[in-house]
Design a protein around this motif. Structure first.
Motif, short mmCIF file in Angstrom:
data_model
loop_
_atom_site.label_atom_id
_atom_site.label_comp_id
_atom_site.label_asym_id
_atom_site.label_seq_id
_atom_site.Cartn_x
_atom_site.Cartn_y
_atom_site.Cartn_z
N VAL A 261 6.23 -7.33 -46.03
CA VAL A 261 7.39 -7.04 -45.21
C VAL A 261 6.78 -6.71 -44.12
O VAL A 261 8.38 -6.34 -43.99
N LEU A 262 5.78 -6.80 -43.02
CA LEU A 262 5.88 -6.08 -42.04
C LEU A 262 6.60 -7.47 -41.25
O LEU A 262 7.05 -7.60 -40.37
N SER A 263 6.81 -8.21 -41.51
CA SER A 263 7.48 -9.73 -40.47
C SER A 263 8.92 -9.44 -41.01
O SER A 263 9.87 -9.97 -40.36
N GLU A 264 9.53 -8.64 -42.20
CA GLU A 264 10.72 -8.44 -42.38
C GLU A 264 11.21 -7.70 -42.12
O GLU A 264 11.07 -6.59 -41.64
N SER A 265 13.12 -7.71 -41.68
CA SER A 265 14.00 -6.62 -41.18
C SER A 265 14.45 -5.88 -43.07
O SER A 265 14.14 -5.99 -43.48
N VAL A 266 15.50 -4.39 -42.55
CA VAL A 266 14.75 -3.96 -43.60
C VAL A 266 16.01 -4.22 -44.74
O VAL A 266 16.36 -4.20 -45.76
N ASP A 267 16.59 -5.32 -43.71
CA ASP A 267 18.04 -6.08 -44.87
C ASP A 267 17.17 -6.74 -46.25
O ASP A 267 17.50 -7.23 -47.06
N GLU A 268 16.47 -6.78 -45.70
CA GLU A 268 15.54 -8.58 -46.36
C GLU A 268 14.59 -7.26 -47.49
O GLU A 268 14.66 -7.57 -48.39
N HIS A 269 14.98 -5.86 -46.97
CA HIS A 269 13.88 -5.39 -48.30
C HIS A 269 14.68 -4.48 -49.09
O HIS A 269 14.33 -4.83 -50.13
N ILE A 270 15.87 -4.59 -48.33
CA ILE A 270 17.15 -4.33 -49.33
C ILE A 270 17.31 -5.79 -50.60
O ILE A 270 17.15 -5.34 -51.23
N GLU A 271 17.28 -6.72 -49.67
CA GLU A 271 17.23 -7.40 -50.12
C GLU A 271 16.66 -7.60 -51.60
O GLU A 271 16.79 -7.90 -52.35
N ARG A 272 15.25 -7.20 -51.67
CA ARG A 272 13.96 -6.87 -52.15
C ARG A 272 14.46 -6.03 -53.66
O ARG A 272 14.51 -6.88 -54.73
N ALA A 273 14.65 -5.42 -52.79
CA ALA A 273 15.06 -4.47 -53.88
C ALA A 273 15.73 -4.97 -54.62
O ALA A 273 16.35 -4.59 -56.73
N ALA A 274 17.20 -5.16 -54.30
CA ALA A 274 18.26 -5.44 -55.37
C ALA A 274 18.34 -6.83 -56.28
O ALA A 274 18.73 -6.67 -56.93
N GLN A 275 17.32 -7.82 -55.63
CA GLN A 275 16.63 -8.45 -56.69
C GLN A 275 16.21 -7.96 -58.23
O GLN A 275 16.35 -8.97 -58.70
N GLN A 276 15.14 -6.83 -57.49
CA GLN A 276 14.47 -6.16 -58.60
C GLN A 276 15.40 -5.81 -59.46
O GLN A 276 15.06 -5.62 -60.81
N VAL A 277 16.55 -5.42 -58.84
CA VAL A 277 17.19 -5.02 -59.81
C VAL A 277 18.07 -5.47 -60.40
O VAL A 277 18.10 -5.49 -61.78
N ALA A 278 18.17 -6.54 -60.32
CA ALA A 278 18.97 -7.84 -60.93
C ALA A 278 17.77 -8.25 -61.72
O ALA A 278 18.29 -8.82 -63.17
N MET A 279 17.06 -8.73 -62.05
CA MET A 279 16.12 -9.11 -62.15
C MET A 279 15.38 -8.24 -63.71
O MET A 279 15.54 -8.54 -64.96
N TYR A 280 15.08 -6.73 -63.24
CA TYR A 280 15.58 -5.83 -64.49
C TYR A 280 16.56 -5.68 -65.67
O TYR A 280 16.21 -6.59 -66.74
#
Ligand code: SF4
Length: 817
Positions: A261-280
């Motif tokens: 997370v520390l190495s990522e951009s905010v867009d990548e954080h958003i991407e992970r959250a989106a992936q998790q929404v899609a997963m659920y």
């Protein structure tokens, strides 16, 4: 504007629900919440198709740090026209208020027409003293009682508008030791049993664990809507580091995830959250609760990207899998459950078991001897030298061995020799909360192992211990016992283990009670699926069942005779339906079929056994000398206990044209001899009932004739003192005793029960909400009942009773307007 209802969406499964979790800013600032919702309002149509943005949810002082009250946020949103058609879902927690204050805020929410709530134990307050008088289980119980009360108080024509809380509960599948994880699943099941109607997961980044929860639910046939918790883990807030450093107990961020997370951009954080929404969404959850997002633009980005991913989330498994090292998973790769561990018994557990058996287990003689000794020394009074000495010893001893903090209402036996007050940072009744670390330590005090972990291990060391742990629900401790001797409280039945000496048979399901009968008719008129399809009348009956059980009923009586007056087959059919309902919602309570029609009794009895589950022995009310030949042989096919009603078709020959005590006794003997001698009933399976006459009209018309109350009480005494019928019970329909009194009916009835118990009454058909047998009666009212109990026909005793009744009526006459 009519509001979206989370309850309707989740119950009807009408779409994929999205909830935004909003939090006030530093300095008790409404600003971030207002900004988020203003942006939503200004961007209609910004939520992608396939997502139903239904609700906003408001935590209560998250992280244990004081914040704006959800009720104040609601007021702010309504005043500023920002709530729109959203449902408002406040968190209700137990961390900083006692049980009364929780009731106050719940009834305030009810007034505000808030329906959906999330019931939580809550975070340990960061600075202030935690309260935790209730935990999430106690809170769910309380909410269910409030819901049931709303139905019971409603008018029959307003049943469809009754306010009901739709209550969610939390579960964490993100635990990485077997004890912590299994305790989460056990507690989830308990929460559902106590009234949780939907679940919301803890935050976590491990798709295997998310999947594990759904596998567990499926395997255990638990069908309940689940909301997946998606947290935007981003460096725009300190949350990733706080979670990693265990500063937000219960939330786990691994070293690897933090580094990423520390190495990522905010867009990548958003991407992970989106992936998790899609997963659920692909896993079939009912919706997601999105937190950690303060900007509405980011919120829509998450949803828009999740929509793009659709069902193809599996390509991102690597980005959604950040487990702990040496992680416990309940299922293997093929979905097969790993066997659960067994544990060795520790010394303290062995010692506790030994001591408990030696002096505190009522099944052993040591208990009786210890109890008798303490009583002889006067310790049962809860004061005096012996009491103080024993209490001081108990405190020192239990503190050393069990971290006891003197709650006075000890749950060591239920918790497998572990104390959840001294041993837990929150002092929970039903440990654990969800705050344990991945190694099983307490997230609020890293120097101690979570008590839930230890309880699980201790349970695993006992035969059938895990089964018992999975089933047991501890009630809230009795706060009035704090700092008193728990051993004395236990010995003399003052703590939660106390049993009512009166076997309570709840009377509320009775078709002759005008309001109940009317609602029963409404229910019956709903047609073939009336007893299975939710409706106002059905919910009312359910409330009658659940509330009586919650009030401690041992049996629930069902009387439908009013329906059988024109066509007895209607009552036969309905009795089957009501037995099914009590079996379904009665939490194992005994079912009492109450009818003057033997076919109705028989149908109910058959239905009691129309299940594969084990049931408590049913009770039949009633069998009489003239029906016993038909009814008693049933015992051979269907096991039951019964109430033997002391009436006969023969003309009474006693004084005043009524049955004498001897006659009533004779009727009991005939029933007893036949039931025990010919049909194998045990004495304790027989309850006698001599009927109750209202005190207000218990006035002998001729001199020398004893009163009905006298006759009933003396009959109880005679039967209960007869060695030949040792073990039988005596039951009365006590509510009839106060018919026609001007007021104070509950008090007089309480005195009536107390007096009858002196004669040997040990069961009753009662209004369970009055807790007869447990609350002390008023002295004056006891004297009044005593006068009737002694009205033996002498003019002196009759005058005493009449004088006291006259005085009572005069003093308690209701003022007329
Ligand atoms: S000991 Fe366990 S149950 Fe108690 S507060 Fe800590 S984590 Fe929660």
């Amino acid at each position: 504007m009519s509001r979206n209802r989370l309850s309707e969406k989740l119950t009807n499964k009408s779409g994929f629900v999205v909830i935004a979790e909003l939090v006030g800013g530093p300095g008790f600032d409404f600003g971030p919440i207002g900004k988020f919702l203003s942006a939503y309002k200004a961007a209609p149509g910004s939520i992608p198709a396939g997502f139903d943005f239904t609700a906003v949810c408001l935590p209560e002082s998250p992280g244990g740090v004081a914040n704006i009250e959800p009720a104040a946020v609601l007021n702010y949103l309504q005043t500023n026209d920002l709530l729109g058609d959203f449902d408002f879902v406040p968190h209700v927690s137990c961390k900083d208020v006692n049980a009364d204050a929780i009731v106050s805020s719940l009834v305030s929410y009810r007034k505000m027409d808030i329906r959906s709530i999330l019931a939580l134990t809550g975070d340990k307050p960061a600075k202030a003293k935690g309260v935790f008088e209730l935990d999430s289980i106690g809170l769910l119980h309380l909410i269910r009682d409030i819901n049931n009360e709303s139905y019971i108080k409603a008018k029959p024509d307003a049943l469809d508008k009754v306010h009901q809380f739709f209550t969610g509960a939390a579960v964490s599948p993100f635990k990485y030791t077997e004890p912590s994880q299994m305790q989460q699943y056990f507690k989830m099941e308990k929460k559902i049993r106590c009234g949780a109607e939907f679940l919301i997961t803890q935050v976590g980044w491990d798709w295997k664990k998310s999947l594990e929860l759904f596998t567990y639910l499926r395997e255990n046939h638990i069908d309940i809507p689940v909301i997946g918790n998606v947290y935007l883990l981003s460096t725009i807030t300190p949350a990733p580091r706080l979670m990693h450093d265990i500063k937000l107990p219960g939330c786990f961020v691994s070293d690897e995830l933090l580094e990423k997370v520390l190495s990522e951009s905010v867009d990548e954080h958003i991407e992970r959250a989106a992936q998790q929404v899609a997963m659920y969404k692909a896993m079939g959850v009912a919706g997601v609760d999105i937190g950690g997002v303060y900007d509405f633009g980011m919120f829509t980005k998450i949803l828009t990207r999740a929509a793009e991913i659709g069902t193809n989330w599996e390509q991102f498994k690597g980005n959604l899998c950040w487990p702990a090292k040496n992680a416990f998973y309940l299922y293997d790769e093929g979905g097969k459950q790993h066997p659960l561990s067994s544990y060795p018994k520790k010394f303290s557990q062995k010692f506790f078991n030994f001591m408990h058996r030696a002096i505190l287990d009522p099944d052993y003689t040591g208990f009786r001897a210890f109890r008798a000794t303490m009583a002889a020394l006067g310790a049962d009074k809860g004061k005096g030298g012996v009491y103080k000495f024993s209490n001081a010893n108990e405190k020192a001893f239990k503190y050393l061995l069990f971290d006891c903090e003197e709650c006075g209402d000890c749950y060591l036996p239920e918790n497998f020799s572990l104390c959840t007050i001294g041993g837990c940072e929150k002092g929970m009744d039903n440990a654990p909360c969800g705050d344990s670390t991945v190694e099983g330590y307490c997230g609020n005090n890293l120097e101690r192992v979570c008590i839930g972990e230890l309880i699980y291990q201790a349970a695993g060391a006992e035969k059938e211990g895990l089964k018992k742990l999975r089933a047991i629900i501890n009630k809230p401790r009795m706060s009035e016992l704090e700092h008193t001797s728990s051993i004395i409280n236990y010995l003399f039945a003052k703590d939660h283990t106390r049993k009512n000496a009166l076997i309570s048979n709840g009377e509320a399901i009775h078709a002759s009670i005008p309001k109940t009968g009317k609602i029963m008719r409404m229910l019956e008129a709903l047609g073939p699926d009336a007893y299975t399809k939710p409706s106002g009348p059905l919910n009312y009956v359910r409330a009658l069942i659940e509330s009586q059980v919650s009030e401690g009923a041992d049996y629930l009586a069902i009387n439908l005779d009013a329906f059988g007056e024109t066509d007895p087959q209607v009552a036969v059919k309905m009795m089957r339906e009501y037995v099914k309902m009590v079996r379904k919602w009665g939490n194992g309570v005994g079912i009492c079929m109450d009818s003057s029609n033997d076919d109705v009794l028989k149908a109910g009895l058959e239905e009691c056994y129309n299940t594969t589950e084990s049931i408590k022995q049913p009770l039949i009310n009633s069998i009489k000398v003239y029906t016993m030949d038909k009814m008693l042989p049933l015992k051979k096919q269907l096991d039951y206990a019964f109430i033997g009603l002391l009436v006969s078709e023969d003309k009474p020959t006693g004084p005043g044209g009524s049955h004498s005590i001897e006659e009533l006794y004779g009727l009991a003997r005939r029933i007893y001899d036949k039931a025990v001698g010919e049909f194998g009933f045990k004495p304790e399976e027989i309850y006698f009932d001599s009927t109750v006459f209202p005190l207000a009209i218990d006035m002998p018309m001729e001199p020398g004739v004893p009163g009905y109350t006298y006759r009933a009480f003396e009959t109880i005494r005679k039967i209960k003192n007869d060695p030949a019928m040792k073990g039988v019970h005596f039951s009365l329909g006590v509510s009839n005793s106060v018919r026609d009194l001007p007021s104070r009916k509950v008090g007089v009835c309480r005195a009536y029960v107390a007096k009858a118990m002196e004669y040997g009454l040990d069961a009753g058909i009662v209004n369970t909400s009055h807790h007869y047998g447990l609350v002390e009666p008023d002295e004056e009212l006891l004297k009044l009942v005593d006068a009737f109990a002694k009205m033996d026909g002498s003019s002196e005793r009759t005058n005493d009773a009449m004088m006291l009744m006259g005085k009572f009526c005069q003093e308690n006459r209701k003022a007329s307007l």
